[in-house]
Design an enzyme around this catalytic site. Structure first.
Site, PDB file in Angstrom:
ATOM      1  N   GLU A  88      -4.969  -1.999  12.968  1.00 21.08           N
ATOM      2  CA  GLU A  88      -6.146  -2.499  12.253  1.00 21.08           C
ATOM      3  C   GLU A  88      -6.944  -1.287  11.792  1.00 21.08           C
ATOM      4  OE1 GLU A  88      -6.651  -5.606  11.313  1.00 21.08           O
ATOM      5  OE2 GLU A  88      -8.331  -4.720  10.247  1.00 21.08           O
ATOM      6  N   SER A  89      -6.991  -1.080  10.475  1.00 17.16           N
ATOM      7  CA  SER A  89      -7.572   0.170   9.972  1.00 17.16           C
ATOM      8  C   SER A  89      -9.051   0.317  10.323  1.00 17.16           C
ATOM      9  CB  SER A  89      -7.364   0.283   8.466  1.00 17.16           C
ATOM     10  OG  SER A  89      -7.922  -0.819   7.792  1.00 17.16           O
ATOM     11  N   CYS A 149       1.305   1.176   6.742  1.00 20.39           N
ATOM     12  CA  CYS A 149       0.393   0.030   6.680  1.00 20.39           C
ATOM     13  C   CYS A 149      -1.060   0.450   6.975  1.00 20.39           C
ATOM     14  CB  CYS A 149       0.882  -1.095   7.584  1.00 20.39           C
ATOM     15  SG  CYS A 149       0.212  -2.690   7.068  1.00 20.39           S
ATOM     16  N   ARG A 170      -6.666  -3.642   0.620  1.00 22.25           N
ATOM     17  CA  ARG A 170      -6.286  -4.268   1.895  1.00 22.25           C
ATOM     18  C   ARG A 170      -5.883  -5.729   1.720  1.00 22.25           C
ATOM     19  NH1 ARG A 170     -10.593  -4.076   6.324  1.00 22.25           N
ATOM     20  NH2 ARG A 170      -8.816  -4.881   7.462  1.00 22.25           N
ATOM     21  N   ILE A 184       3.388  -6.696   6.714  1.00 23.01           N
ATOM     22  CA  ILE A 184       2.534  -7.524   7.577  1.00 23.01           C
ATOM     23  C   ILE A 184       1.076  -7.300   7.155  1.00 23.01           C
ATOM     24  CG2 ILE A 184       1.850  -8.051   9.960  1.00 23.01           C
ATOM     25  CD1 ILE A 184       4.480  -6.648  10.846  1.00 23.01           C
ATOM     26  N   ARG A 185       0.503  -8.263   6.514  1.00 28.82           N
ATOM     27  CA  ARG A 185      -0.874  -8.127   5.987  1.00 28.82           C
ATOM     28  C   ARG A 185      -1.063  -6.740   5.346  1.00 28.82           C
ATOM     29  NH1 ARG A 185      -5.242  -8.408   8.876  1.00 28.82           N
ATOM     30  NH2 ARG A 185      -4.333  -7.599  10.774  1.00 28.82           N
ATOM     31  N   HIS A 199       6.723  -1.332   7.004  1.00 25.46           N
ATOM     32  CA  HIS A 199       6.935  -0.850   8.384  1.00 25.46           C
ATOM     33  C   HIS A 199       8.403  -0.520   8.658  1.00 25.46           C
ATOM     34  CE1 HIS A 199       2.994  -2.129  10.085  1.00 25.46           C
ATOM     35  NE2 HIS A 199       3.064  -3.085   9.184  1.00 25.46           N
ATOM     36  N   GLU A 211       9.523   1.232  10.936  1.00 24.94           N
ATOM     37  CA  GLU A 211       9.710   1.281  12.395  1.00 24.94           C
ATOM     38  C   GLU A 211      10.037  -0.093  12.986  1.00 24.94           C
ATOM     39  OE1 GLU A 211       6.910   1.257  10.818  1.00 24.94           O
ATOM     40  OE2 GLU A 211       5.371   0.182  11.952  1.00 24.94           O
TER      41      GLU A 211
END
Ligand code: GLN
Length: 196
Positions: free
Chosen positions: A49-50, A80, A111, A139-140, A175, A177
């Site tokens: 969550e940035s 992300c 965002r 993802i979002r 992502h 990863e």
């Protein structure tokens, strides 16, 4: 010697990155304090969550040390939320939002910009430098708008850019990863080893 790659470990998807880096023959370092940055050849900023991540970076006095690392030419890759942290501007639905960031790449991160679609999705991506499609997990995720000709787009989807490189700063809104495809991590490690 094994490449030494830091992974910012304040919040978010840390172990997926450290596991992949270790499996690829690196020594991964969980970065929580400025001294953890000593001797690393590359730094990964994970998803999460940035808004929380930037608060933690400020609280743990990591903003200046990470900027210094970038200034010294060490490759830094944000996935992300990590890509949002590296961007010079942050917006939501085209409105600029007042969220601080590290401002290391001339990019506007928009965002949660895949909001009208399902929040998470997977799409095969054509990435510059890779000969076969890459499984992109979103993802979002933010869309990444380059604000300079020197911000090189490495991959776009229909909506816009999702992978940008600006000098030694890499931003991906997806992502790698979370897949078992290690090619983007290997590209980053190669860059980190060459640069040091
Ligand atoms: N939407 C999150 C943010 O704005 C990012 C989500 C992620 O990292 N998977 O910080």
């Amino acid at each position: 010697m094994k490449p030494r790659i830091g992974v910012l470990a304040l919040q978010g998807g840390v172990s997926e990155h450290t596991d992949m880096l270790d499996a690829l023959g690196c020594t991964s370092v969980a970065v929580r304090r400025p001294e953890d940055l000593d001797g690393i050849q590359g730094l990964v900023m994970p998803g999460g969550e940035s808004t929380t991540l930037i608060k933690l970076l400020i609280r743990w006095d990591l903003v200046s040390p990470v900027r210094e690392l970038a200034g010294a030419g060490i490759p830094i890759w944000g996935t992300c939320a990590g890509s949002i942290l590296l961007s010079s501007e942050i917006s939501e639905k085209n409105h600029k939002v007042n969220q601080p960031s590290l401002e290391l790449a001339p990019v506007r991160a928009e965002r949660n910009s895949f909001g009208r679609q399902v929040a998470s999705f997977q799409e095969d991506l054509v990435i510059k430098g890779l000969d076969k499609p890459f499984p992109g997990v979103f993802i979002r995720a933010p869309l990444l708008h380059p604000l300079s000709d020197r911000a090189e787009i490495l991959c776009s989807v229909r909506e816009g850019a999702v992978f940008i490189r600006y000098e030694n700063i890499w931003l991906s809104s997806f992502h790698p990863e979370l897949t078992d495809d290690t090619r983007v991590h290997r590209m980053f490690i190669e860059e980190a080893v060459i640069g040091s």
